[in-house]
Motif scaffolding. Structure first.
Motif, PDB file in Angstrom:
ATOM      1  N   ASP A   1       0.827  -1.206   0.000  1.00  0.00           N
ATOM      2  CA  ASP A   1       0.000   0.000   0.000  1.00  0.00           C
ATOM      3  C   ASP A   1       0.868   1.265   0.000  1.00  0.00           C
ATOM      4  OD1 ASP A   1       0.972  -0.181   2.562  1.00  0.00           O
ATOM      5  OD2 ASP A   1      -0.925   0.357   3.531  1.00  0.00           O
ATOM      6  N   ALA A   2       2.004   1.190  -0.644  1.00  0.00           N
ATOM      7  CA  ALA A   2       2.960   2.295  -0.670  1.00  0.00           C
ATOM      8  C   ALA A   2       2.340   3.579  -1.212  1.00  0.00           C
ATOM      9  CB  ALA A   2       4.176   1.922  -1.512  1.00  0.00           C
ATOM     10  N   VAL A   3       2.829   4.700  -0.714  1.00  0.00           N
ATOM     11  CA  VAL A   3       2.450   6.016  -1.231  1.00  0.00           C
ATOM     12  C   VAL A   3       3.493   6.407  -2.267  1.00  0.00           C
ATOM     13  CG1 VAL A   3       2.041   8.432  -0.684  1.00  0.00           C
ATOM     14  CG2 VAL A   3       1.374   6.652   0.950  1.00  0.00           C
ATOM     15  N   LEU A   4       3.050   6.512  -3.513  1.00  0.00           N
ATOM     16  CA  LEU A   4       3.948   6.780  -4.633  1.00  0.00           C
ATOM     17  C   LEU A   4       3.687   8.163  -5.204  1.00  0.00           C
ATOM     18  CD1 LEU A   4       3.564   3.383  -6.557  1.00  0.00           C
ATOM     19  CD2 LEU A   4       5.217   3.949  -4.759  1.00  0.00           C
ATOM     20  N   CYS A   5       4.747   8.851  -5.565  1.00  0.00           N
ATOM     21  CA  CYS A   5       4.655  10.124  -6.277  1.00  0.00           C
ATOM     22  C   CYS A   5       5.458   9.979  -7.555  1.00  0.00           C
ATOM     23  CB  CYS A   5       5.196  11.262  -5.419  1.00  0.00           C
ATOM     24  SG  CYS A   5       5.176  12.867  -6.256  1.00  0.00           S
ATOM     25  N   LEU A   6       4.755   9.960  -8.681  1.00  0.00           N
ATOM     26  CA  LEU A   6       5.392   9.726  -9.977  1.00  0.00           C
ATOM     27  C   LEU A   6       5.236  10.956 -10.857  1.00  0.00           C
ATOM     28  CD1 LEU A   6       3.980   6.130 -10.625  1.00  0.00           C
ATOM     29  CD2 LEU A   6       6.080   6.780  -9.411  1.00  0.00           C
ATOM     30  N   ALA A   7       6.351  11.503 -11.310  1.00  0.00           N
ATOM     31  CA  ALA A   7       6.315  12.710 -12.133  1.00  0.00           C
ATOM     32  C   ALA A   7       5.694  12.433 -13.487  1.00  0.00           C
ATOM     33  CB  ALA A   7       7.732  13.250 -12.320  1.00  0.00           C
ATOM     34  N   ALA A   8       4.920  13.391 -13.973  1.00  0.00           N
ATOM     35  CA  ALA A   8       4.454  13.340 -15.359  1.00  0.00           C
ATOM     36  C   ALA A   8       5.546  13.931 -16.241  1.00  0.00           C
ATOM     37  CB  ALA A   8       3.158  14.133 -15.506  1.00  0.00           C
ATOM     38  N   GLY A   9       5.484  13.647 -17.532  1.00  0.00           N
ATOM     39  CA  GLY A   9       6.497  14.152 -18.442  1.00  0.00           C
ATOM     40  C   GLY A   9       6.931  13.069 -19.407  1.00  0.00           C
TER      41      GLY A   9
ATOM     42  N   VAL B   1      10.127  25.519 -22.424  1.00  0.00           N
ATOM     43  CA  VAL B   1      10.238  24.071 -22.628  1.00  0.00           C
ATOM     44  C   VAL B   1       8.869  23.407 -22.525  1.00  0.00           C
ATOM     45  CG1 VAL B   1      11.226  21.932 -21.716  1.00  0.00           C
ATOM     46  CG2 VAL B   1      12.626  24.014 -21.825  1.00  0.00           C
ATOM     47  N   GLY B   2       8.006  23.935 -21.664  1.00  0.00           N
ATOM     48  CA  GLY B   2       6.683  23.350 -21.467  1.00  0.00           C
ATOM     49  C   GLY B   2       5.796  23.376 -22.691  1.00  0.00           C
ATOM     50  N   GLN B   3       6.131  24.213 -23.658  1.00  0.00           N
ATOM     51  CA  GLN B   3       5.320  24.284 -24.874  1.00  0.00           C
ATOM     52  C   GLN B   3       5.316  22.958 -25.647  1.00  0.00           C
ATOM     53  OE1 GLN B   3       3.405  26.938 -25.512  1.00  0.00           O
ATOM     54  NE2 GLN B   3       4.247  27.981 -23.703  1.00  0.00           N
ATOM     55  N   LYS B   4       6.313  22.114 -25.397  1.00  0.00           N
ATOM     56  CA  LYS B   4       6.394  20.850 -26.143  1.00  0.00           C
ATOM     57  C   LYS B   4       5.215  19.922 -25.855  1.00  0.00           C
ATOM     58  CE  LYS B   4       9.260  18.390 -22.750  1.00  0.00           C
ATOM     59  NZ  LYS B   4      10.573  17.741 -22.510  1.00  0.00           N
ATOM     60  N   TYR B   5       4.503  20.162 -24.748  1.00  0.00           N
ATOM     61  CA  TYR B   5       3.384  19.298 -24.380  1.00  0.00           C
ATOM     62  C   TYR B   5       2.068  19.722 -25.032  1.00  0.00           C
ATOM     63  CZ  TYR B   5       6.606  17.671 -20.781  1.00  0.00           C
ATOM     64  OH  TYR B   5       7.703  17.159 -20.132  1.00  0.00           O
ATOM     65  N   PHE B   6       2.105  20.791 -25.819  1.00  0.00           N
ATOM     66  CA  PHE B   6       0.888  21.352 -26.389  1.00  0.00           C
ATOM     67  C   PHE B   6       1.024  21.543 -27.898  1.00  0.00           C
ATOM     68  CE2 PHE B   6       1.568  22.809 -22.056  1.00  0.00           C
ATOM     69  CZ  PHE B   6       0.382  22.462 -21.440  1.00  0.00           C
ATOM     70  N   THR B   7      -0.097  21.448 -28.589  1.00  0.00           N
ATOM     71  CA  THR B   7      -0.090  21.612 -30.047  1.00  0.00           C
ATOM     72  C   THR B   7      -0.270  23.062 -30.463  1.00  0.00           C
ATOM     73  OG1 THR B   7      -2.461  21.111 -30.101  1.00  0.00           O
ATOM     74  CG2 THR B   7      -0.926  19.278 -30.490  1.00  0.00           C
ATOM     75  N   LYS B   8      -0.591  23.930 -29.515  1.00  0.00           N
ATOM     76  CA  LYS B   8      -0.705  25.361 -29.796  1.00  0.00           C
ATOM     77  C   LYS B   8      -0.054  26.129 -28.650  1.00  0.00           C
ATOM     78  CE  LYS B   8      -5.315  25.716 -27.702  1.00  0.00           C
ATOM     79  NZ  LYS B   8      -6.734  26.094 -27.923  1.00  0.00           N
ATOM     80  N   PRO B   9       0.399  27.346 -28.887  1.00  0.00           N
ATOM     81  CA  PRO B   9       1.068  28.110 -27.822  1.00  0.00           C
ATOM     82  C   PRO B   9       0.181  28.258 -26.591  1.00  0.00           C
ATOM     83  CG  PRO B   9       1.383  29.173 -29.945  1.00  0.00           C
ATOM     84  CD  PRO B   9       0.372  28.084 -30.168  1.00  0.00           C
ATOM     85  N   MET B  10       0.794  28.067 -25.425  1.00  0.00           N
ATOM     86  CA  MET B  10       0.070  28.154 -24.157  1.00  0.00           C
ATOM     87  C   MET B  10       0.723  29.187 -23.250  1.00  0.00           C
ATOM     88  SD  MET B  10      -2.534  26.053 -23.976  1.00  0.00           S
ATOM     89  CE  MET B  10      -2.773  25.760 -22.225  1.00  0.00           C
TER      90      MET B  10
ATOM     91  N   GLY C   1      14.416  19.399 -14.766  1.00  0.00           N
ATOM     92  CA  GLY C   1      14.189  20.302 -15.886  1.00  0.00           C
ATOM     93  C   GLY C   1      15.495  20.825 -16.447  1.00  0.00           C
ATOM     94  N   MET C   2      15.406  21.501 -17.554  1.00  0.00           N
ATOM     95  CA  MET C   2      16.594  22.061 -18.196  1.00  0.00           C
ATOM     96  C   MET C   2      17.288  23.082 -17.306  1.00  0.00           C
ATOM     97  SD  MET C   2      16.884  20.503 -21.118  1.00  0.00           S
ATOM     98  CE  MET C   2      17.955  21.544 -22.115  1.00  0.00           C
ATOM     99  N   ASN C   3      16.548  23.659 -16.376  1.00  0.00           N
ATOM    100  CA  ASN C   3      17.123  24.615 -15.428  1.00  0.00           C
ATOM    101  C   ASN C   3      17.392  23.983 -14.063  1.00  0.00           C
ATOM    102  OD1 ASN C   3      14.532  24.296 -14.508  1.00  0.00           O
ATOM    103  ND2 ASN C   3      13.974  26.456 -14.567  1.00  0.00           N
TER     104      ASN C   3
END
Length: 243
Positions: A29-37, A164-173, A134-136
């Motif tokens: 029943d572990a508590v897991l934190c998994l990054a998205a990306g 860098v986050g723009q890579k996750y979207f098909t239009k500018p965010m 991240g890159m920074n």
């Protein structure tokens, strides 16, 4: 901090998935934190395959969200929540009452952070974190200059993160703010793996390995963790110092 270098992304993903599986085997029943990306997706898919083959059972695990873009939810393109649902929660049919994610569409983001802090305390802390750099050098949305003593908080995003986050979207965010667990959560987690892949991350890996531990380089905090691991593929590790 332990450093492990795998030959390629495939081997890197295999190692990360095995690490998660070992944690769950030790504590079902572990508590897991998994990054998205992009980087952890390979590990997620291997983990799902292991579960379907009966090699690991994540049905009792509790999952805590690492971060989210402000204003985005489960149905939004590029959201952290959407990726985790598509790659982990839905394939493994994890019950909703075992998922603890930020509601980044809330009008009270600070309240969301306070609620997350209380939830993690109630759960007894985080057993395992899989994070990226991240890159920074950020972890989650803990940007350079974030205090190591910070718990969940609303973050103003660095210009590098916005770009860098723009890579996750098909239009500018417009990516100005986010909600994130704090670096204190990472320090207090029982185990943490910092997973980094690709030659485009070689410069930041070199800094993580060779520079001093500093709030200006959040990912360097992993070096202080008693159960921390820097998990790299050969391309990401190409500039790292060989001791």
């Amino acid at each position: 901090m332990q450093t492990i270098i795998e030959s390629d992304y495939e081997a890197l993903s295999e190692r990360a998935s095995e690490w998660i599986a070992k944690c769950v085997s030790d504590k079902p029943d572990a508590v897991l934190c998994l990054a998205a990306g992009a980087t952890p997706v390979g590990a997620f898919r291997k983990l799902v395959s292991m579960a379907r083959e009966g090699k690991v059972d994540l049905s009792k695990c509790r999952f805590v969200g690492l971060d989210e873009w402000a204003g985005l939810g489960r149905e939004d393109e590029g959201s952290c929540k959407r990726l985790l649902y598509e790659e982990i929660f839905e394939p493994l049919q994890i019950p909703e009452d075992q998922l603890y994610m930020f509601d980044a569409c809330s009008e009270d983001l600070a309240g969301q952070c306070q609620a997350m802090n209380r939830r993690i305390e109630t759960l007894g802390g985080i057993d395992f974190m899989l994070v990226g750099a991240g890159m920074n050098g950020h972890i989650g949305f803990n940007e350079p200059g974030t205090s190591f003593d910070t718990y969940a908080h609303v973050a103003n995003l660095d210009e590098v993160t916005q770009q860098v986050g723009q890579k996750y979207f098909t239009k500018p965010m417009r990516l100005r703010t986010g909600v994130t667990l704090g670096l204190r959560h990472l320090a207090e987690s029982r185990s943490v793996v910092l997973m980094v892949s690709g030659s485009h991350k070689a410069d930041i890996v070199e800094r993580i390995v060779n520079e001093g531990i500093s709030e200006q380089l959040p990912a360097s905090l992993v070096r202080k963790h008693p159960n921390g691991c820097l998990l790299l593929d050969s391309e990401a590790a190409v500039k790292a110092r060989k001791d």
